[in-house]
Design a protein around this motif. Structure first.
Motif, PDB file in Angstrom:
ATOM      1  N   ILE A 111      -9.921  14.764  74.305  1.00  0.00           N
ATOM      2  CA  ILE A 111     -10.207  15.970  75.219  1.00  0.00           C
ATOM      3  C   ILE A 111     -10.123  15.531  76.808  1.00  0.00           C
ATOM      4  N   ASN A 115      -8.381  17.940  79.268  1.00  0.00           N
ATOM      5  CA  ASN A 115      -9.191  18.444  80.551  1.00  0.00           C
ATOM      6  C   ASN A 115      -8.097  18.210  81.692  1.00  0.00           C
ATOM      7  N   LYS A 120      -9.743  25.313  80.485  1.00  0.00           N
ATOM      8  CA  LYS A 120     -10.349  25.847  79.346  1.00  0.00           C
ATOM      9  C   LYS A 120     -10.135  27.393  79.135  1.00  0.00           C
ATOM     10  N   ALA A 137     -13.547  19.459  68.145  1.00  0.00           N
ATOM     11  CA  ALA A 137     -13.344  18.858  69.630  1.00  0.00           C
ATOM     12  C   ALA A 137     -12.710  20.079  70.409  1.00  0.00           C
ATOM     13  N   LEU A 138     -11.824  20.754  70.031  1.00  0.00           N
ATOM     14  CA  LEU A 138     -11.031  21.402  70.616  1.00  0.00           C
ATOM     15  C   LEU A 138     -11.894  22.740  71.001  1.00  0.00           C
ATOM     16  N   ASN A 141     -14.812  22.443  73.239  1.00  0.00           N
ATOM     17  CA  ASN A 141     -14.515  22.222  74.480  1.00  0.00           C
ATOM     18  C   ASN A 141     -13.738  23.529  75.218  1.00  0.00           C
ATOM     19  N   TYR A 143     -10.929  25.344  74.327  1.00  0.00           N
ATOM     20  CA  TYR A 143      -9.481  25.202  73.958  1.00  0.00           C
ATOM     21  C   TYR A 143      -9.363  26.107  72.756  1.00  0.00           C
TER      22      TYR A 143
END
Ligand SMILES: Cc1ncc(COP(=O)(O)O)c(C=O)c1O
Length: 402
Positions: A111, A115, A120, A137-138, A141, A143
């Motif tokens: 991540i 970033n 985003k 995770a994606l 966050n 994505y």
């Protein structure tokens, strides 16, 4: 074997979600009542049921015996151990201390790299079936995952579909891709030519690479791990690679991973992103765990682990082929995961995948639903257990499930 890969460990009450499912992880398991007389055989979450390499505990205990645990800087030995590990196991040259940076976890490192390399809402290329941790995770966050399905070739080997990948890169204006090498959950160890083709595509379309190589030490029978960064100059300068001793040595509960990034600009930006939470700090005992793992004994232990897993994979593969008609799978070349496909079995026997999963759990085989990995009829099976437990699990599956 010099080390113990046969003892059956009772992990109950010993801080292991593998056997003591917390309510938030229990999900689908929660409605299942285990039949009396069937103990839990943990075959889901990616940790192992072997006693860790003894030098890990020795290294931690030696440090614990000094009764101060204040603020600290990673020791030279930490970096030297990592450099030596990659040189010996993967023939990595030119790796220096400055290229290595601490990450609490590999997913956090992935991540942090995203970033830096994406905004985003940006599209990120991955293959499917997809490791559930990437998805969580994606999505968490912001994505957007664009999935290019792996395809089974005529020899039943999972392959990247370069044409599809290129189409998706162009259509979705993609400038960062995640490579999982070796591949969880399909167990592929990518050949040099395959990585070269993928990297050529990325170079052509200005795509940066995040290479998750957490499984790079668990390589089975005659296969060889190729670090993505070793493929060519573009890969070396455009890849953030993530590693850890956690998968190899079963240290996930101790926390501690690291990135290797050769490109100064990229590394400094990733380090900045990783630092923003002010949580991304090494634990002194986890540093000693890595030093203990990457000792001479750790090299031998990891070799014996790979031999053990190879035996387990061969056993499970042959057993399935022989006994579970309608269940298909490709033989893993790395990792300790099997990813089986029950589509034919379900259709021929007029049964759904949920029922099969539940039956396994009822008889103590705690395997993992493959649907969240984008395998609609798939089950992921962890084989990092003593062979006697693997045999017991497959006997139960034969008698009560398939
Ligand atoms: C491909 C892959 N990446 C990352 C992880 C998780 O790593 P960490 O716990 O260090 O975030 C796993 C765990 O199974 C994995 O399979």
């Amino acid at each position: 074997m010099k080390y113990d890969f046969e003892s059956i460990l009772d992990r109950a009450g010993k801080d292991a979600i593998a056997v003591d499912l917390p309510t938030n992880q229990a999900g689908a398991f929660k409605d299942v009542k285990r039949k009396e007389g069937f103990d839990v055989i943990p075959m889901w979450v990616a940790d192992m049921n072997f006693p860790a390499c003894p030098t890990i505990a020795e290294s931690i205990i030696e440090r614990v015996n000094h009764p101060t645990y204040g603020y600290f800087e990673p020791r030279e030995e930490y970096f030297d151990s990592i450099i030596q590990w990659h040189k010996t196991r993967n023939h990595v040259e030119g790796l220096e201390k400055k290229h290595i940076g601490y990450e609490n976890g590999v997913l956090g490192g992935v991540i942090s790299a995203l970033n830096v390399l994406a905004s985003k809402g940006d599209n990120v290329l991955l293959n499917s079936p997809t490791y559930i941790g990437f998805t969580h995770a994606l999505e968490n966050n912001g994505y957007n995952m664009v999935l290019s399905p792996l395809k089974l070739d005529e020899n039943n080997v999972w392959r990247m579909d370069y044409e599809d990948m290129e189409k998706k890169i162009v259509e979705n204006h993609i400038h960062v891709a995640i490579i999982c090498s070796p591949y969880n959950p399909c167990g592929r160890v990518w050949e040099k030519e395959e990585l070269e083709k993928a990297v050529a595509l990325f170079e052509k379309h200005n795509v940066w690479i995040v290479s998750d190589e957490i499984w790079s030490d668990i390589i089975l029978d005659g296969n060889k791990h190729i670090p993505t960064q070793s493929v060519n100059a573009y890969a070396r300068t455009h890849t953030a690679a993530m590693y850890a001793p956690s998968k190899t040595f079963n240290l996930a509960g101790l926390i501690g991973s690291y990135h290797i990034i050769y490109n100064d600009w990229l590394r400094e930006r990733v380090e900045k992103k990783s630092s923003l939470s002010h949580y991304n700090s090494m634990n002194v005992l986890s540093m000693y765990a890595l030093i203990g793992a990457y000792k001479k004994e750790g090299y031998e232990w990891a070799d014996e682990l790979c031999e053990t897993i190879t035996g387990n994979v061969n056993y499970a593969y042959d057993f399935i082929k022989e006994n579970f008609k309608g269940v298909s799978l490709a033989k893993p070349q790395g990792t300790y995961m099997l990813f089986i496909d029950c589509e034919k079995y379900c259709k021929e026997n007029n049964v759904d995948i949920e029922t099969i999963l539940h039956k396994g759990w009822e008889y103590g085989v705690y395997w993992q639903d493959g649907r969240p990995f984008h395998g609609p009829y798939s089950i992921r099976i962890n084989l990092a257990l003593p062979l006697s437990r693997v045999k017991e699990a497959f006997d139960r599956l034969k008698t009560y499930v398939f």
